[in-house]
Write an enzyme that holds these catalytic residues in place. Structure first.
Site, PDB file in Angstrom:
ATOM      1  CD  GLN A   1      65.740 -53.220  22.090  1.00  0.00           C
ATOM      2  OE1 GLN A   1      64.877 -52.756  21.385  1.00  0.00           O
ATOM      3  NE2 GLN A   1      65.494 -54.130  23.006  1.00  0.00           N
TER       4      GLN A   1
ATOM      5  CD  GLU B   1      64.184 -43.130  22.062  1.00  0.00           C
ATOM      6  OE1 GLU B   1      65.296 -43.025  21.513  1.00  0.00           O
ATOM      7  OE2 GLU B   1      63.248 -43.788  21.574  1.00  0.00           O
TER       8      GLU B   1
ATOM      9  NE  ARG C   1      61.087 -45.613  23.319  1.00  0.00           N
ATOM     10  CZ  ARG C   1      60.216 -44.914  22.586  1.00  0.00           C
ATOM     11  NH1 ARG C   1      58.932 -45.196  22.622  1.00  0.00           N
ATOM     12  NH2 ARG C   1      60.636 -43.919  21.806  1.00  0.00           N
ATOM     13  CG  ASP C   2      63.953 -47.075  26.565  1.00  0.00           C
ATOM     14  OD1 ASP C   2      63.511 -48.093  25.994  1.00  0.00           O
ATOM     15  OD2 ASP C   2      64.158 -46.000  25.975  1.00  0.00           O
TER      16      ASP C   2
ATOM     17  CG  LEU D   1      69.184 -52.451  13.248  1.00  0.00           C
ATOM     18  CD1 LEU D   1      68.647 -51.395  12.272  1.00  0.00           C
ATOM     19  CD2 LEU D   1      68.468 -52.330  14.600  1.00  0.00           C
ATOM     20  CG  MET D   2      73.028 -54.774  18.451  1.00  0.00           C
ATOM     21  SD  MET D   2      74.730 -55.143  18.876  1.00  0.00           S
ATOM     22  CE  MET D   2      75.547 -53.843  17.983  1.00  0.00           C
ATOM     23  CG  ASN D   3      68.275 -50.722  18.419  1.00  0.00           C
ATOM     24  OD1 ASN D   3      67.899 -51.835  18.105  1.00  0.00           O
ATOM     25  ND2 ASN D   3      67.493 -49.871  19.047  1.00  0.00           N
ATOM     26  CG  ASP D   4      68.766 -48.959  22.424  1.00  0.00           C
ATOM     27  OD1 ASP D   4      69.088 -48.507  21.331  1.00  0.00           O
ATOM     28  OD2 ASP D   4      67.730 -48.614  23.031  1.00  0.00           O
TER      29      ASP D   4
ATOM     30  CB  SER E   1      65.902 -50.429  25.679  1.00  0.00           C
ATOM     31  OG  SER E   1      66.618 -50.546  24.483  1.00  0.00           O
TER      32      SER E   1
HETATM   33  C1  FRU Z   1      66.608 -46.189  21.601  1.00  0.00           C
HETATM   34  C2  FRU Z   1      65.277 -46.905  21.447  1.00  0.00           C
HETATM   35  C3  FRU Z   1      64.617 -47.143  22.797  1.00  0.00           C
HETATM   36  C4  FRU Z   1      63.745 -48.321  22.505  1.00  0.00           C
HETATM   37  C5  FRU Z   1      64.595 -49.119  21.547  1.00  0.00           C
HETATM   38  C6  FRU Z   1      63.826 -49.853  20.489  1.00  0.00           C
HETATM   39  O1  FRU Z   1      67.455 -46.423  20.522  1.00  0.00           O
HETATM   40  O2  FRU Z   1      64.412 -46.186  20.598  1.00  0.00           O
HETATM   41  O3  FRU Z   1      63.911 -46.048  23.318  1.00  0.00           O
HETATM   42  O4  FRU Z   1      63.436 -49.051  23.650  1.00  0.00           O
HETATM   43  O5  FRU Z   1      65.456 -48.198  20.925  1.00  0.00           O
HETATM   44  O6  FRU Z   1      64.680 -50.664  19.741  1.00  0.00           O
END
Ligand code: FRU
Length: 466
Positions: free
Chosen positions: A55, A215, A156-157, A36-39, A99
């Site tokens: 991510q 976020e 975070r972030d 899985l990839m997200n941010d 992130s």
């Molecule tokens: C947003 C988030 C960020 C967090 C990251 C974790 O999609 O929830 O706030 O840092 O993804 O993967």
């Protein structure tokens, strides 16, 4: 698990990755090798080259203890894999290297990210520093900011930038009353930070209750204003807006660095489609504000996406250029993407007279007024009339149609298609709708309606990740 074990597990996952037919795998968007990839994270043009981190959970199609992957490119089109950037091996990041962003600290590529820690009674978060050398090897420097008082473990972030002689950082946060906020910090160096205060959030700057967590903030100058991009969680859906589980949008205002205040206007959604979240921007060497987003949204139907059978999930959006025009944000596909165009064709006439076109990897530029519709891969339908656009697809959960809307008068569309995704740029960047969809076969576009359309069509060459 220690660092060696985490790396070993990731290597094994990549070696075992699915290598058969994969019709939904994008041809020119970025997607994870496996898992899985997200941010998008750490987007920067550094010493002339683009770096884009992300991510990544290489071990499963699930959220969890995230790693940072790393791609590098000279042209924003073709990318190559760099060494794994961060693995969650230390105590201060035991439940994920979450992130963050990248900066050029006197010639050193430097990352700021969140060390996410969960324990039986709750969670905490550390903002951490790491440096990257020419070969892409990362050295962790450890935490530089601990959890501020008055906030839950959801802080975070970090998005960091330089202004005059100082560093500044924004963090997404949740206070003890479960209100989403953005915190502003100042630092003389990247090691020492001072909290200046809350600059935006629920119950601030004229907003009422506006979500329980914010976020991925990103704050930057654009034209003669400042723009705060942020992802508020917990906004109730309205009739035709805020329809995704979590929102991603922006406020235009003016940051007062001295007073740590950011008076701003209304919240606008950045993208009116089904899948868009956690975008990040950077300033290119030639002065453009470039954005990548995650073409996904957490916490709802993401795990019903069929690519999970092939062991991967999610893609990023295409790179986009942001401008501020007449007080409004515009997003256009990054101009580099025009280099992907091949085999141009042109068509004109009533919508229903247009030929069926292959849209596996294609760009369509459309002038349209009146009532028309186009169905992609027998799955996703875009229809236009004088009130705006509606995007419709069957829900992955129930099979019932679900809709997203863009309201306004539409004159021109640019539609970018890549196997299982579509990005619709409305009226030269006035609005965008992004969505994933999962056609059974090579997707074709089928037109309907009596409106007269004029259409430029290109096939798009694939991009390489080498
Ligand atoms: C947003 C988030 C960020 C967090 C990251 C974790 O999609 O929830 O706030 O840092 O993804 O993967």
């Amino acid at each position: 698990m220690n660092e060696a074990q985490l790396i070993n597990r990731a290597l094994q996952a990549v070696m075992n990755r699915y290598s058969g037919e994969d019709p939904h795998r994008p041809a020119w968007h970025l997607s994870p090798q496996t898992g899985l990839m997200n941010d998008p994270n750490g987007l920067i043009q550094f010493q002339g080259e683009w770096h884009l981190f992300y991510q990544w959970n290489p071990l499963a199609c699930a959220h969890g203890a995230k790693y940072w992957g790393h791609w590098r490119s000279t042209d924003l089109l073709d990318w190559r894999h760099e060494p794994l950037a961060l693995v969650p091996s230390e105590e201060y990041e035991s439940h994920g290297c979450y992130s963050g962003s990248a900066v050029d600290d006197e010639g050193k590529l430097t990352l700021l990210y969140t060390g996410n820690v969960k324990y039986a009674q709750g969670r905490t978060a550390w903002q951490c520093l790491a440096t990257v050398d020419e070969r892409g090897e990362v050295t962790k420097q450890g935490p530089v900011v601990s959890l501020p008082q008055g906030y839950t473990g959801h802080v975070r972030d970090p998005k960091v930038w330089r202004h005059q002689d100082s560093w500044y950082m924004v963090l997404g946060a949740q206070n003890l009353n479960e209100q989403g906020k953005v915190l502003l910090y100042r630092g003389d160096s990247l090691q020492e930070w001072q909290l200046l205060g809350e600059i935006a959030g629920s119950q601030l700057n004229g907003l009422g209750e506006f979500g329980y967590m914010w976020e991925c903030p990103d704050l930057f100058a654009l034209g003669d204003r400042d723009v705060l991009i942020v992802c508020p969680q917990g906004l109730p859906a309205q009739e035709r807006k805020w329809l995704n589980t979590h929102q991603s949008g922006y406020f235009i205002g003016d940051l007062d660095y001295q007073a740590a205040r950011f008076p701003h206007g209304e919240f606008h959604e950045l993208d009116h489609g089904f899948e868009f979240y956690a975008p990040q921007t950077t300033l290119s060497d030639d002065g453009r504000r470039i954005l990548f987003g995650w073409m996904g949204v957490p916490d709802k139907d993401e795990f019903l996406q069929p690519t999970i059978a092939q062991g991967w999930i999610h893609t990023l959006t295409c790179p986009r250029e942001l401008t501020l025009e007449q007080g409004k944000l515009r997003q256009r596909p990054a101009r580099e993407l025009q280099q992907l165009r091949q085999h141009p064709e042109q068509y004109q006439g009533a919508a229903s007279s247009l030929p069926v076109l292959s849209v596996g990897q294609a760009e369509l530029a459309l002038h349209a007024t009146g009532c028309w519709s186009v169905c992609f891969g027998e799955t996703l339908t875009l229809s236009g009339d004088e009130t705006g656009l509606t995007l419709t697809r069957p829900s992955l959960r129930s099979g019932e149609p679900e809709h997203r809307y863009w309201s306004g008068s539409v004159s021109h569309l640019r539609i970018l298609c890549d196997r299982s995704s579509i990005e619709i740029f409305i009226n030269d960047g006035e609005g965008v709708m992004s969505a994933r969809y999962f056609p059974q076969a090579e997707p074709m576009a089928v037109w309907q309606g009596e409106a007269r359309l004029s259409l430029d069509y290109w096939q798009l060459r694939p991009c390489m990740v080498v």
